[in-house]
Design an enzyme around this catalytic site. Structure first.
Site, PDB file in Angstrom:
ATOM      1  N   SER A   1       0.717  -1.381   0.133  1.00 15.29           N
ATOM      2  CA  SER A   1      -0.151  -0.221   0.049  1.00 15.29           C
ATOM      3  C   SER A   1       0.571   1.497  -0.274  1.00 15.29           C
ATOM      4  CB  SER A   1      -0.350   0.277   1.138  1.00 15.29           C
ATOM      5  OG  SER A   1      -1.685   0.939   0.659  1.00 15.29           O
TER       6      SER A   1
ATOM      7  N   ASP B   1      -8.164  -6.196  -6.442  1.00  8.84           N
ATOM      8  CA  ASP B   1      -7.794  -4.302  -5.280  1.00  8.84           C
ATOM      9  C   ASP B   1      -8.263  -3.708  -5.805  1.00  8.84           C
ATOM     10  OD1 ASP B   1      -7.142  -2.745  -3.531  1.00  8.84           O
ATOM     11  OD2 ASP B   1      -5.012  -2.617  -4.165  1.00  8.84           O
TER      12      ASP B   1
ATOM     13  N   HIS C   1      -6.004  -6.598  -1.729  1.00 13.86           N
ATOM     14  CA  HIS C   1      -5.102  -4.747  -0.947  1.00 13.86           C
ATOM     15  C   HIS C   1      -4.413  -5.597  -0.497  1.00 13.86           C
ATOM     16  CE1 HIS C   1      -3.732  -1.008  -1.875  1.00 13.86           C
ATOM     17  NE2 HIS C   1      -3.497  -1.204   0.121  1.00 13.86           N
TER      18      HIS C   1
END
Length: 433
Positions: A176, A358, A411
């Site tokens: 991320s 994601d 994610h």
């Protein structure tokens, strides 16, 4: 009196050495019996006065700590504790999803921990994240580039206190928002290795999952949504024509584009953007698959847990898994693409992987910036397999960069723990996916 002072000085030295060198943790509240791996926690002081205290969890490899690589793992946010990685992604423990009854939530062992093949430092950063803190009020707001320098200093000091790992191959990793930090950190370490007086870090490469990389990343949510049948062909064609590929920084005068983007949000706002196949549920509900994210606050804020982890008393108030909404932070790295370029030119390996469900950082966004590097393709797009089953797709580029998707993942890697572990193990061992 003089003897008393000498004893006091000696005691302070021992205590400081104990804290600075880390403390071995053999038992954790919520886990039954002794830990089946070697865990060390501690602080490393950063700055001339060591006013910043960065907290870490270090877990030795379960295979061969002396020979296996050393991986620094950073969580995203910015401002999320690295316990996110340790308990929810690639560590050897996980919170058991059971209704909270007022006692310390239970921990269980995991099967596919990355510590089976690597030594891992899980670092709470930036300052203020997790159990990391500052002894004095910060003069300046934390920034991407400032935190990169702090993490570099952390590594130098940590290795000086753990010289037995100085020759191990070193990798940086994260997911991320760490997609902004890790490439810059790799470049910082690389440059630092040429400074005469610092012991070099045996840097070999880095690994990133669903990395935020550029401010254009969100623009790929619309073509991704079209490809996943979340929006109609007609809406996609209209929005593409009206917005010209710029969907999230729209000129206010382009009212047609704005209206179409609003239609897009109507189609997707109720989705779980972190994994579009998973329910969009309240983490406080025991029926939610993310219920452990609710339990972690009870676990980490329990005094017995803090004592077991050797957290400094009164160092922080309430522990938060992520504090990016409550702490000031300056995102001064607008794109990490130049860092990727520099690191590749310098010869460092990289594994960039994407969960293909994601919506936050769609795999299309990652493919786009990798394509912009103009690297030659060494191994064309192909499926990668586990026991004759397709688990994702991969492509290998020149300059030692590997891209891979993890089929059915979102994610972060916890959605497919076996697949992400095998992918990492193959790559870190220098094997093709």
């Amino acid at each position: 009196m003089e003897l008393t002072l000498k004893l006091l000085v000696l005691l302070l030295f021992i205590l400081n050495h104990h804290v600075g060198s880390g403390s071995i943790v053999k038992f954790l509240p919520g886990f039954e019996g002794p830990l089946p791996f070697e865990l060390e926690t501690g602080y490393i002081g950063i700055g001339e006065e060591e006013e910043v205290q960065l907290f870490y969890y270090f877990i030795k490899s379960e295979r061969n700590p002396k020979e296996d690589p050393l991986l620094l793992w950073l969580s995203g946010g910015p401002g999320c504790s690295s316990i996110t990685g340790l308990l929810f992604q690639n560590g050897p423990l996980a919170l058991k999803s059971e209704v909270y009854n007022g006692s310390v939530p239970s921990l269980v062992s995991t099967t596919y921990s990355w510590t089976k093949t690597a030594n891992i430092i899980f670092l709470d950063q930036p300052v203020g994240a997790g159990f990391s803190y500052s002894r004095a009020p910060l003069i300046d707001t934390p920034t991407d580039t400032g935190e990169v320098k702090r993490i570099h200093e952390f590594l130098q000091k940590w290795l000086s206190k753990h010289p037995q790992f100085s020759s191990n191959h070193f990798y940086a990793g994260g997911d991320s928002y760490s997609g902004m930090i890790v490439p810059a950190l790799v470049q910082e370490i690389s440059k630092g290795n040429y400074i005469c007086c610092n012991p070099p870090i045996n840097l070999k490469g880095y690994v990133l999952g669903n990395p935020i990389t550029h401010e254009d990343d969100p623009n790929y949510r619309i073509p991704f949504s079209h490809g996943m049948a979340l929006i109609s062909d007609e809406l996609y064609e209209s929005i593409r024509e009206a917005c010209k590929g710029n969907y999230f920084n729209v000129d206010p005068r382009n009212t047609k584009c704005l209206k179409l983007v609003e239609e897009f949000h109507k189609c997707t706002d109720k989705l779980n953007e972190f994994h579009i196949l998973s329910p969009d549920c309240d983490t406080a509900s025991p029926d939610c698959y993310l219920y452990p994210f609710y339990l972690i606050s009870f676990w980490a804020n329990d005094e017995s847990v803090r004592d077991a982890l050797h957290v400094n008393k009164r160092s922080i108030g309430k522990w938060e898994r992520c504090n990016y909404l409550s702490k000031p932070y300056n995102k001064d790295i607008k794109s990490s693409v130049p860092y990727h370029m520099n690191n590749s030119v310098s010869g460092y390996r990289s594994l960039i992987y994407s969960g293909d469900h994601d919506l936050v950082v769609p795999f299309l966004a990652t493919q786009a910036w990798i394509k912009s590097l103009n690297y030659s393709i060494i191994d064309e797009w192909r499926p990668w397999m586990i026991r004759d089953q397709i688990t994702g797709y991969t492509r290998t580029y020149s300059n030692k960069m590997t891209f891979a998707t993890v089929k059915g993942s979102g994610h972060t890697a916890e959605n497919k723990p076996q697949e992400s572990f095998i992918m990492f193990r193959r790559w870190i061992n220098g094997q093709p996916l």
